[in-house]
Design a protein around this motif. Structure first.
Motif, PDB file in Angstrom:
ATOM      1  N   UNK A  59      -8.671  10.587 -21.749  1.00  0.00           N
ATOM      2  CA  UNK A  59      -9.028   9.367 -22.494  1.00  0.00           C
ATOM      3  C   UNK A  59      -7.997   9.047 -23.565  1.00  0.00           C
ATOM      4  N   UNK A  60      -7.539  10.073 -24.293  1.00  0.00           N
ATOM      5  CA  UNK A  60      -6.570   9.863 -25.370  1.00  0.00           C
ATOM      6  C   UNK A  60      -5.248   9.317 -24.837  1.00  0.00           C
ATOM      7  N   UNK A  61      -4.844   9.782 -23.663  1.00  0.00           N
ATOM      8  CA  UNK A  61      -3.560   9.358 -23.098  1.00  0.00           C
ATOM      9  C   UNK A  61      -3.700   8.055 -22.307  1.00  0.00           C
ATOM     10  N   UNK A  62      -4.735   7.943 -21.499  1.00  0.00           N
ATOM     11  CA  UNK A  62      -4.896   6.756 -20.645  1.00  0.00           C
ATOM     12  C   UNK A  62      -4.944   5.471 -21.455  1.00  0.00           C
ATOM     13  N   UNK A  63      -5.553   5.513 -22.635  1.00  0.00           N
ATOM     14  CA  UNK A  63      -5.650   4.292 -23.440  1.00  0.00           C
ATOM     15  C   UNK A  63      -4.317   3.915 -24.086  1.00  0.00           C
ATOM     16  N   UNK A  64      -3.347   4.803 -24.052  1.00  0.00           N
ATOM     17  CA  UNK A  64      -2.044   4.533 -24.649  1.00  0.00           C
ATOM     18  C   UNK A  64      -0.983   4.148 -23.620  1.00  0.00           C
ATOM     19  N   UNK A  65      -1.078   4.670 -22.440  1.00  0.00           N
ATOM     20  CA  UNK A  65      -0.032   4.460 -21.442  1.00  0.00           C
ATOM     21  C   UNK A  65       0.124   2.970 -21.128  1.00  0.00           C
ATOM     22  N   UNK A  66       1.376   2.540 -21.163  1.00  0.00           N
ATOM     23  CA  UNK A  66       1.692   1.148 -20.874  1.00  0.00           C
ATOM     24  C   UNK A  66       2.093   0.950 -19.403  1.00  0.00           C
ATOM     25  N   UNK A  67       2.675   1.975 -18.822  1.00  0.00           N
ATOM     26  CA  UNK A  67       3.030   1.945 -17.402  1.00  0.00           C
ATOM     27  C   UNK A  67       2.576   3.268 -16.798  1.00  0.00           C
ATOM     28  N   UNK A  68       1.583   3.185 -15.945  1.00  0.00           N
ATOM     29  CA  UNK A  68       1.030   4.391 -15.325  1.00  0.00           C
ATOM     30  C   UNK A  68       1.915   4.870 -14.182  1.00  0.00           C
ATOM     31  N   UNK A  69       1.975   6.165 -14.042  1.00  0.00           N
ATOM     32  CA  UNK A  69       2.645   6.785 -12.896  1.00  0.00           C
ATOM     33  C   UNK A  69       1.554   7.443 -12.057  1.00  0.00           C
ATOM     34  N   UNK A  70       0.810   6.612 -11.345  1.00  0.00           N
ATOM     35  CA  UNK A  70      -0.331   7.105 -10.578  1.00  0.00           C
ATOM     36  C   UNK A  70       0.057   8.206  -9.603  1.00  0.00           C
ATOM     37  N   UNK A  71       1.276   8.138  -9.101  1.00  0.00           N
ATOM     38  CA  UNK A  71       1.730   9.141  -8.145  1.00  0.00           C
ATOM     39  C   UNK A  71       1.707  10.556  -8.697  1.00  0.00           C
ATOM     40  N   UNK A  72       1.884  10.720  -9.992  1.00  0.00           N
ATOM     41  CA  UNK A  72       1.861  12.068 -10.564  1.00  0.00           C
ATOM     42  C   UNK A  72       0.503  12.725 -10.325  1.00  0.00           C
ATOM     43  N   UNK A  73      -0.563  12.043 -10.734  1.00  0.00           N
ATOM     44  CA  UNK A  73      -1.898  12.609 -10.541  1.00  0.00           C
ATOM     45  C   UNK A  73      -2.243  12.784  -9.077  1.00  0.00           C
ATOM     46  N   UNK A  74      -1.866  11.789  -8.275  1.00  0.00           N
ATOM     47  CA  UNK A  74      -2.151  11.865  -6.834  1.00  0.00           C
ATOM     48  C   UNK A  74      -1.443  13.054  -6.198  1.00  0.00           C
ATOM     49  N   UNK A  75      -0.160  13.216  -6.499  1.00  0.00           N
ATOM     50  CA  UNK A  75       0.599  14.332  -5.935  1.00  0.00           C
ATOM     51  C   UNK A  75       0.109  15.670  -6.477  1.00  0.00           C
ATOM     52  N   UNK A  76      -0.208  15.704  -7.773  1.00  0.00           N
ATOM     53  CA  UNK A  76      -0.706  16.961  -8.336  1.00  0.00           C
ATOM     54  C   UNK A  76      -1.989  17.399  -7.628  1.00  0.00           C
ATOM     55  N   UNK A  77      -2.906  16.472  -7.459  1.00  0.00           N
ATOM     56  CA  UNK A  77      -4.165  16.823  -6.795  1.00  0.00           C
ATOM     57  C   UNK A  77      -3.943  17.220  -5.336  1.00  0.00           C
TER      58      UNK A  77
END
Length: 160
Positions: free
Chosen positions: A85-103
């Motif tokens: 929550x703390x980070x998601x509300x700040x990010x201006x450009x998401x790198x969705x691939x990071x979370x997807x690849x990590x999972x």
């Protein structure tokens, strides 16, 4: 312009219980960064408090000597896990691939429990911000398979 040879990183462990002596995940991040030729310009342990995490990240991305902020811990679904929550509300450009690849990579190692991870990354005020789980195994996976192979390139792209 080329990718930097050495990325200047802040390392933040989010935990209510870890100390400098017991923070094996934070130590692993710092060791991996330095071994790869990157610089650790800041290290801290902060409690699982959304406002405190956010305030620290706000400060770190304003430092001229910091290119990337790497956080570990607080990305699960427990009541106290608030890094996402703390980070998601700040990010201006998401790198969705990071979370997807990590999972996806995590799934190969631990199975369906990988879905509990809310690892994320993005760009905030021109800086790379990456939040990964706090377990040492998850940190090793994220650093070796995702962060270190692309860190300099990520910083290069964020600076354009």
């Amino acid at each position: 312009m080329a990718a930097p040879r050495s990325v200047r990183c802040a390392v933040v462990t989010v935990s209510d219980t870890r100390t400098v002596e017991t923070d094996t995940s934070g130590a692993l991040i710092r060791e991996r960064l330095e071994r790869a030729g990157h610089a650790v310009v800041f290290y801290a342990i902060v409690p699982d408090e959304r406002e405190e995490i956010g305030r620290l990240v706000d400060e770190l991305v304003q430092r001229p000597d910091c290119d990337a902020v790497l956080l570990n811990g607080g990305t699960g679904i427990a009541r106290r896990d608030v890094t996402y929550e703390a980070i998601a509300e700040r990010i201006e450009k998401r790198l969705d691939g990071f979370g997807e690849l990590f999972r996806w990579l995590s799934y190969r190692e631990i199975g369906t429990a990988a879905m509990l991870s809310r690892a994320l990354a993005g760009v905030y005020r021109g800086r790379i911000v990456i939040a990964m789980p706090g377990s040492t195994g998850a940190v090793r996976l994220a650093m070796d398979e995702l962060v270190l192979p692309e860190l300099a390139h990520l910083v290069f792209e964020a600076r354009k």
